[in-house]
Design a protein around this motif. Structure first.
Motif, short mmCIF file in Angstrom:
data_model
loop_
_atom_site.label_atom_id
_atom_site.label_comp_id
_atom_site.label_asym_id
_atom_site.label_seq_id
_atom_site.Cartn_x
_atom_site.Cartn_y
_atom_site.Cartn_z
N ARG A 30 0.84 -1.20 0.00
CA ARG A 30 0.00 0.00 0.00
C ARG A 30 0.88 1.25 0.00
O ARG A 30 1.94 1.29 0.61
N ILE A 31 0.39 2.29 -0.67
CA ILE A 31 1.07 3.59 -0.69
C ILE A 31 0.24 4.58 0.11
O ILE A 31 -0.96 4.74 -0.15
N ALA A 32 0.87 5.22 1.08
CA ALA A 32 0.19 6.19 1.94
C ALA A 32 0.88 7.54 1.83
O ALA A 32 2.10 7.63 2.04
N ILE A 33 0.14 8.56 1.52
CA ILE A 33 0.66 9.92 1.48
C ILE A 33 0.23 10.63 2.75
O ILE A 33 -0.95 10.61 3.12
N VAL A 34 1.19 11.26 3.43
CA VAL A 34 0.92 11.98 4.68
C VAL A 34 1.51 13.37 4.58
O VAL A 34 2.69 13.53 4.25
N THR A 35 0.70 14.39 4.87
CA THR A 35 1.21 15.75 4.90
C THR A 35 1.59 16.12 6.32
O THR A 35 1.02 15.64 7.29
N ASP A 84 0.93 27.50 -1.13
CA ASP A 84 1.41 27.87 -2.46
C ASP A 84 0.80 26.92 -3.50
O ASP A 84 1.20 25.77 -3.61
N PRO A 85 -0.18 27.39 -4.27
CA PRO A 85 -0.85 26.51 -5.25
C PRO A 85 0.11 25.84 -6.22
O PRO A 85 -0.07 24.68 -6.59
N ALA A 86 1.15 26.59 -6.65
CA ALA A 86 2.10 26.02 -7.60
C ALA A 86 2.87 24.86 -6.97
O ALA A 86 3.17 23.86 -7.63
N SER A 87 3.19 24.99 -5.68
CA SER A 87 3.90 23.92 -4.99
C SER A 87 3.04 22.67 -4.88
O SER A 87 3.50 21.55 -5.13
N VAL A 88 1.78 22.84 -4.52
CA VAL A 88 0.86 21.71 -4.41
C VAL A 88 0.71 21.01 -5.76
O VAL A 88 0.79 19.78 -5.86
N ASP A 89 0.51 21.80 -6.81
CA ASP A 89 0.34 21.23 -8.14
C ASP A 89 1.58 20.45 -8.59
O ASP A 89 1.47 19.35 -9.14
N ALA A 90 2.76 21.02 -8.36
CA ALA A 90 3.99 20.39 -8.82
C ALA A 90 4.20 19.04 -8.16
O ALA A 90 4.54 18.04 -8.82
N VAL A 91 3.99 18.98 -6.85
CA VAL A 91 4.20 17.73 -6.13
C VAL A 91 3.19 16.67 -6.56
O VAL A 91 3.53 15.51 -6.80
N ALA A 92 1.94 17.07 -6.67
CA ALA A 92 0.90 16.12 -7.06
C ALA A 92 1.10 15.63 -8.49
O ALA A 92 0.94 14.43 -8.77
N PRO A 101 -0.79 4.18 -7.62
CA PRO A 101 -2.03 4.51 -6.91
C PRO A 101 -1.75 5.13 -5.55
O PRO A 101 -0.64 5.01 -5.01
N VAL A 102 -2.74 5.78 -4.98
CA VAL A 102 -2.70 6.23 -3.59
C VAL A 102 -3.78 5.47 -2.85
O VAL A 102 -4.97 5.63 -3.13
N HIS A 103 -3.38 4.64 -1.90
CA HIS A 103 -4.34 3.86 -1.13
C HIS A 103 -4.82 4.61 0.10
O HIS A 103 -5.96 4.43 0.54
N ILE A 104 -3.94 5.44 0.65
CA ILE A 104 -4.27 6.21 1.85
C ILE A 104 -3.73 7.62 1.69
O ILE A 104 -2.56 7.81 1.33
N LEU A 141 -4.54 14.71 -6.89
CA LEU A 141 -4.20 13.29 -6.74
C LEU A 141 -5.37 12.37 -7.09
O LEU A 141 -5.25 11.14 -6.97
N TRP A 142 -6.47 12.95 -7.52
CA TRP A 142 -7.67 12.15 -7.75
C TRP A 142 -7.45 10.97 -8.69
O TRP A 142 -7.93 9.85 -8.40
N PRO A 143 -6.72 11.10 -9.80
CA PRO A 143 -6.49 9.92 -10.66
C PRO A 143 -5.81 8.78 -9.91
O PRO A 143 -6.13 7.61 -10.13
N ALA A 144 -4.87 9.12 -9.02
CA ALA A 144 -4.16 8.09 -8.28
C ALA A 144 -5.04 7.47 -7.19
O ALA A 144 -4.93 6.28 -6.88
#
Length: 332
Positions: A30-35, A84-92, A101-104, A141-144
């Protein structure tokens, strides 16, 4: 199907830890993304998920600190600024391009009771960092999330949602006096409502969403804008500044605080459920407002439950529309 906002008798309680709720759970593969995982709740969440076998992707402003704290688990790191919207977009975009995929997804990063500030779009900073940045991240991240087949999104809310509903007529304090606690409360109400609407929209794709109240954890970066005197008055620390730990009063260790988001992210007890506000490793009850002023931490007499406006489906749908307008991001 809408899940009822009432306890399910999980068997856990306010003193449960991440170790308790995970038990023998195996998250291998499983892949989990945590901020916000360089300290506090985000760190404990990432450690717990990684210890259960998940590959953790940490999105944080301070990845150097996160790398040091998370040594020993399978993890990768990306620097991201939620304001920073540009930062969020770039990482995603970089993650989605990896075709994984993103499971969590645990949206843990945040600030509390901060002085008035604004992001580059003019949005009030607590609303921006605590909620709008996370809304945009989940959208990108919706596609993932869909590719996982079965995914969970956990948004960190708080008892602080009682400080304020979402003020739709003036969410960015452009026409009313700024109050740090009202700003914080609005952002945490928004995180709860986000789970309600995301779950409604996402469940047909196998994406379920939960709002998790971790408790009041003094040993986190959230306290940076509070004085010792304020924390003493709130009953969170003693006069020497040492944390007072009493899970029954929502005064928890980071390990206890992270237990609820980890439970939301992994528990088989929540299979087929979503769109609910959770606390103490269970679904919370709806409580009615006391009618008193809630601009001070000490005003909260009943420390459990969620106010109706924070789980109201109509307000959740209205917030979704406002969020797309404020971020200029179309979701789903």
């Amino acid at each position: 199907m809408t899940t009822a906002q009432r306890p399910i008798g999980s068997g856990f309680d306010a003193s449960s830890t991440t170790r308790n709720v995970l038990g023998s759970t195996d998250l291998t593969g499983r892949i989990a993304i945590v901020t916000g995982a360089n300290s506090g709740l985000g760190l404990q969440t990432a450690l717990a998920l990684g210890s259960a076998g998940a590959h953790v992707v940490v999105l944080d402003r301070d990845t150097t600190r996160a790398r040091s704290a998370l040594a020993g688990i399978s993890a990768e790191y990306a620097t991201m600024d939620l304001s920073d919207p540009a930062s969020v977009d770039a990482v995603a975009e970089e993650f989605v391009a990896s075709d994984r995929p993103v499971h969590i997804l645990v949206e843990s990063a945040g600030i509390m009771a901060a002085p008035l500030g604004r992001d580059t779009r003019g949005n009030e900073l607590q609303l921006s960092i605590n909620y709008l940045g996370h809304f945009q991240l989940a959208a990108r991240l919706w596609p993932a999330l869909r590719a996982a087949g079965s995914a969970r999104v956990v948004s960190l809310t708080s008892l602080g949602h009682r400080h304020s509903p979402v003020m739709f007529d003036d969410p960015n304090f452009e026409h009313r006096a700024y109050d740090p606690w009202a700003g914080y409360g609005q952002s945490k109400t928004a995180m709860s409502l986000f789970a309600v609407e995301l779950d409604r929209r996402g469940q047909e794709y196998g994406v379920r969403a939960f709002a998790a109240h971790p408790g009041s954890i003094v040993a986190t970066g959230l306290k940076q804008y509070l004085t010792t005197e304020q924390l003493v008055a709130a009953g969170m620390v003693n006069p020497d500044g040492d944390p007072i730990l009493d899970p029954s009063k929502q005064l928890k260790t980071p390990e206890q605080g992270a237990a609820t988001p980890v439970w939301c992210a992994t528990s088989p007890q929540l299979a087929g459920m979503g769109g609910v506000y959770c606390e103490d490793c269970d679904i919370a009850e709806i409580v009615q407002p006391a009618g008193s002023d809630t601009t001070d931490l000490g005003d909260f007499n009943d420390l459990n439950g969620v106010l109706p406006y924070a789980v109201d489906p109509q307000q959740a749908e209205r917030l979704w529309e406002l969020s797309e307008k404020l971020t200029n991001v179309r979701f789903l």
